[in-house]
Motif scaffolding. Structure first.
Motif, PDB file in Angstrom:
ATOM      1  N   GLN A  28      -0.490   2.355  -1.565  1.00 49.24           N
ATOM      2  CA  GLN A  28       0.155   3.435  -1.381  1.00 49.24           C
ATOM      3  C   GLN A  28       0.088   4.569  -2.314  1.00 49.24           C
ATOM      4  O   GLN A  28      -0.165   4.330  -3.606  1.00 49.24           O
ATOM      5  CB  GLN A  28       1.534   3.315  -1.427  1.00 49.24           C
ATOM      6  CG  GLN A  28       2.119   2.356  -0.288  1.00 49.24           C
ATOM      7  CD  GLN A  28       3.068   3.101   0.928  1.00 49.24           C
ATOM      8  OE1 GLN A  28       3.468   4.188   0.875  1.00 49.24           O
ATOM      9  NE2 GLN A  28       2.783   2.650   2.188  1.00 49.24           N
ATOM     10  N   GLY A  67       0.540   8.917  -3.148  1.00 50.46           N
ATOM     11  CA  GLY A  67       1.457  10.084  -2.938  1.00 50.46           C
ATOM     12  C   GLY A  67       1.003  11.230  -3.107  1.00 50.46           C
ATOM     13  O   GLY A  67       0.436  11.688  -3.933  1.00 50.46           O
ATOM     14  N   THR A  80       3.117   9.513   2.076  1.00 51.12           N
ATOM     15  CA  THR A  80       2.150   8.426   1.372  1.00 51.12           C
ATOM     16  C   THR A  80       1.172   7.975   2.311  1.00 51.12           C
ATOM     17  O   THR A  80       1.326   8.308   3.650  1.00 51.12           O
ATOM     18  CB  THR A  80       3.044   7.307   0.987  1.00 51.12           C
ATOM     19  OG1 THR A  80       3.499   6.711   2.017  1.00 51.12           O
ATOM     20  CG2 THR A  80       4.340   7.538  -0.154  1.00 51.12           C
ATOM     21  N   ARG A 117      -4.172   4.158  -0.317  1.00 49.25           N
ATOM     22  CA  ARG A 117      -4.737   4.757  -1.408  1.00 49.25           C
ATOM     23  C   ARG A 117      -6.273   5.399  -1.234  1.00 49.25           C
ATOM     24  O   ARG A 117      -6.672   6.455  -2.007  1.00 49.25           O
ATOM     25  CB  ARG A 117      -5.008   3.527  -2.504  1.00 49.25           C
ATOM     26  CG  ARG A 117      -3.973   3.517  -3.234  1.00 49.25           C
ATOM     27  CD  ARG A 117      -4.029   2.617  -4.555  1.00 49.25           C
ATOM     28  NE  ARG A 117      -2.992   2.156  -5.154  1.00 49.25           N
ATOM     29  CZ  ARG A 117      -2.685   1.135  -5.931  1.00 49.25           C
ATOM     30  NH1 ARG A 117      -3.824   0.691  -6.495  1.00 49.25           N
ATOM     31  NH2 ARG A 117      -1.384   0.776  -6.230  1.00 49.25           N
ATOM     32  N   LYS A 125       5.488   0.906  -2.532  1.00 51.82           N
ATOM     33  CA  LYS A 125       6.607   1.050  -1.775  1.00 51.82           C
ATOM     34  C   LYS A 125       7.257  -0.547  -1.795  1.00 51.82           C
ATOM     35  O   LYS A 125       6.684  -1.313  -1.549  1.00 51.82           O
ATOM     36  CB  LYS A 125       6.390   1.452  -0.378  1.00 51.82           C
ATOM     37  CG  LYS A 125       7.514   1.731   0.693  1.00 51.82           C
ATOM     38  CD  LYS A 125       7.070   2.193   1.913  1.00 51.82           C
ATOM     39  CE  LYS A 125       6.512   1.084   2.803  1.00 51.82           C
ATOM     40  NZ  LYS A 125       6.456   1.547   4.115  1.00 51.82           N
ATOM     41  N   THR A 148       9.744   4.412  -3.335  1.00 52.21           N
ATOM     42  CA  THR A 148       8.339   4.439  -3.901  1.00 52.21           C
ATOM     43  C   THR A 148       8.803   4.306  -5.310  1.00 52.21           C
ATOM     44  O   THR A 148       9.853   4.821  -5.937  1.00 52.21           O
ATOM     45  CB  THR A 148       7.655   5.396  -3.506  1.00 52.21           C
ATOM     46  OG1 THR A 148       8.043   6.717  -4.099  1.00 52.21           O
ATOM     47  CG2 THR A 148       7.212   5.403  -2.023  1.00 52.21           C
TER      48      THR A 148
END
Ligand code: ASP
Ligand code: MG
Length: 602
Positions: free
Chosen positions: A270, A272, A317, A320, A359, A401
């Protein structure tokens, strides 16, 4: 030969004719070679009538006497049905909850089922009788034989619990609508019947006005893998299957008090993105997530809440490896969104979360109506010194998160606290590829609370939701914003959440009382809100669901005040006056509307 539990609601046994109709269906079921247990509600609006009688005598009647009173309604209907069956030549016997050993906790008017002793029912079934059981009631403190009830609408729960205890092949819930619909047909004429829905989806919908099924019944069906179907007692149509995961070997002891949390889940992939101080105008979320969907980026959590001076923060989110692309899209969109109405607070800004995030979620049907669960999660993280960045909640899940480096520790602590093993992903149990959006719901009974300037350190959310849990206030959607204020060197954040309207004032009072002690700011309440939600297990694999929902609102010039998501649900808070328009617009946008008119009783 199958063992079937059939449950009939109040309207299905509302008159003698309807009771005879139920008896005919029961006989037919037996003739097909099945064993049958029938669970009944009280006739028609009997229970409402009894409540009214009590209120004429006392404004605040004793809960014990309420149970004594309300449990009589079901005793009438079961005796009549049993007579009707006998009259048709079908051996039958009726039983109260106590007589079939439905043992509950000693909580009058809202008892949960602890265990059911199946022996008496089984003996009667084996002798060829139809067993007719009073729904909604049980017995506590076995020695003292206290009559309890399960809470309004509780006979669904009796039926599914009996099905679990008897290991029935199927539980059929007969009602006055043809099954579960894509939305409330009284508000949206184009609502359609669904063939199937998963337990998880049903649970998300349960508190959102989909009143056909008691959420606790769904919880039991899910936990014990009871095959469940909701159908009309006025026709032979197949109704809606509520699909549960395969039956598990869960012990029957503590039936309804089984663990509140079934799983601790985590996701390390994840990243953000936060957008701060956006203008508070219809169409902003639609444009942003529309552009992101165009790039085919899969968005996971989305949260939005408003702040002082009507500026908005949105955080979300993504995977990545999509972070740079998502930031680029956001950077390109933001200038075109215009200025916010309070330029002195600063310009809109895009911020990528530099540090890797994770998360972590707790999931479980047993969280419904247990406000302590979320508080316990925040507490566990606080005790471990782990700071929570974003929070997003739904009926059956709380996700936070956190810093990715803390993920292992967080998961270990949460597994310990809730006594579960960790699991990679949530349970999916649809028979085929589920649609992205299955149903749409509107909740007009919520209020929003906003708390300004909570100190940004571990333990603050835990404290806050702990205080609310002590008052037994269930919090629905919780949103913790990404924006930090620096007040005299202390970093602060805002939190917004929704509660049932009847709890709003109490929640405000509790939080204001503790404001000085814990250092948080003003508590604002808004009751003129509506929450619209879309639910569907397929949305996980479908980029663009959020964008489509926001776009539908934008086309009707509806401003979004709050956004919260879980894997299978997206909820938006809008102005109360626009709730029904919002519901209709979203229902149509996802092509859930049909031309068949579903008949519902007034
Ligand atoms: N008769 C009870 C009620 O009206 C239980 C039920 O019908 O499910 O709430
Ligand atoms: Mg009901």
């Amino acid at each position: 030969m199958a063992l079937i539990v059939q449950k009939y609601g109040g309207t299905s046994v509302g008159t003698v004719d309807r009771i005879l109709e139920v008896a005919r269906r029961a006989v037919k079921t037996v003739k097909l070679g099945n064993s049958l247990v029938v669970v009944l509600s009280a006739m028609g609006k009997t229970t409402d009538g009894l409540v009214k009688l009590a209120k004429e005598i006392s404004a605040n009647p004793s809960k014990r006497e309420m149970d004594m009173l309300l449990s009589t309604g079901e005793q009438v209907s079961i005796a009549l049905l049993s007579m009707a069956l006998q009259e048709m030549g079908q051996p039958a016997i009726s039983f109260t909850g106590a007589q079939v050993g439905i043992v509950t906790e000693a909580a009058h008017t809202r008892a949960r089922i602890l265990r059911i002793d199946p022996n008496r029912v089984e003996t009667q079934l084996n002798s060829g009788k139809v067993v007719v059981v009073a729904g909604f009631q049980g017995i506590a403190n076995a020695g003292e034989l206290e009559i309890t009830t399960l809470g309004r609408g509780g006979s669904d729960t009796t039926a599914v619990a009996l099905a679990a205890a008897l290991r029935a092949d199927r539980c059929e819930i007969y009602t006055d609508v043809p099954g579960i619909l894509t939305t409330d047909p009284r508000l949206v004429g184009e609502a359609q019947l669904m063939d199937e829905i998963t337990c998880d989806e049903m649970l998300e919908l349960a508190s959102l006005g989909a009143k056909v099924l008691h959420p606790r019944a769904v919880e039991i069906a899910k936990n014990y893998g009871v095959p469940l179907v909701v159908l009309s007692s006025w026709s032979d149509a197949p109704g809606t299957r509520v699909v549960s995961p395969p039956p598990s070997a869960r012990p029957l002891e503590g039936l309804e008090l089984a663990k509140a949390v079934d799983a601790v889940e985590f996701d390390l992939d994840q990243a953000g993105v936060s957008l701060l101080r956006l203008p508070d105008r219809p169409g902003v979320a639609a444009r942003l997530f529309g552009a992101i969907a165009q790039q085919n980026l899969d968005v996971d959590l989305i949260i939005q809440s408003i702040h002082e001076g009507n500026t908005n923060d949105i955080a979300f989110t993504v995977r990545r490896n999509s972070l740079n692309q998502a930031v680029a899209v956001a950077d390109a969109i933001v200038p075109s969104l215009g200025k916010n109405s309070r330029p002195e607070l600063g310009e809109p800004e895009v911020r990528a979360e530099e540090r890797p995030i994770a998360k972590v979620s707790i999931a479980g049907a047993g969280m419904i109506g247990r406000p302590r669960v979320a508080a316990q999660m925040f507490n566990t993280l606080a005790d471990a010194g782990i700071n929570i960045q974003m929070i997003s909640t739904s009926e059956v899940k709380v996700s936070c998160t956190i810093d990715a480096a803390e993920c292992d520790r967080a998961v270990a602590e949460l597994c310990k606290a809730f006594d579960v093993a960790n699991s990679p992903v949530g349970l999916r149990c649809a028979s085929q590829k589920p649609p992205a959006v299955r149903a749409v719901a509107l909740d007009l009974n919520q209020a929003r609370l906003a708390i300004r300037q909570l100190p940004d350190r571990p333990g603050v959310a835990a404290k806050m939701f702990g205080l609310l849990a002590e008052e037994n206030i269930s919090v629905d959607t919780i949103i913790q914003s990404q924006r930090c204020h620096n007040i005299d060197g202390i970093l602060t954040r805002d939190i917004a959440f929704t509660v049932a309207q009847i709890d709003a004032e109490a929640a405000k009072t509790v939080l204001e009382k503790s404001a000085v002690e814990f250092g948080w700011g003003e508590v604002a309440v808004d009751t003129e809100i509506a929450k619209v939600s879309v639910v569907g297990s397929g949305m996980v694999a479908h980029p663009g669901v959020a964008a489509k929902m926001f776009e539908a609102l934008s086309q009707h010039q509806i401003n979004i005040q709050m956004i919260a998501t879980s894997e299978i649900k997206i909820s938006c808070v809008v102005d109360e006056a626009q709730g029904i328009t919002a519901l209709k617009a979203i229902h149509a946008a996802f092509e859930l509307s049909g031309s068949e008119k579903v008949q519902v009783p007034a």
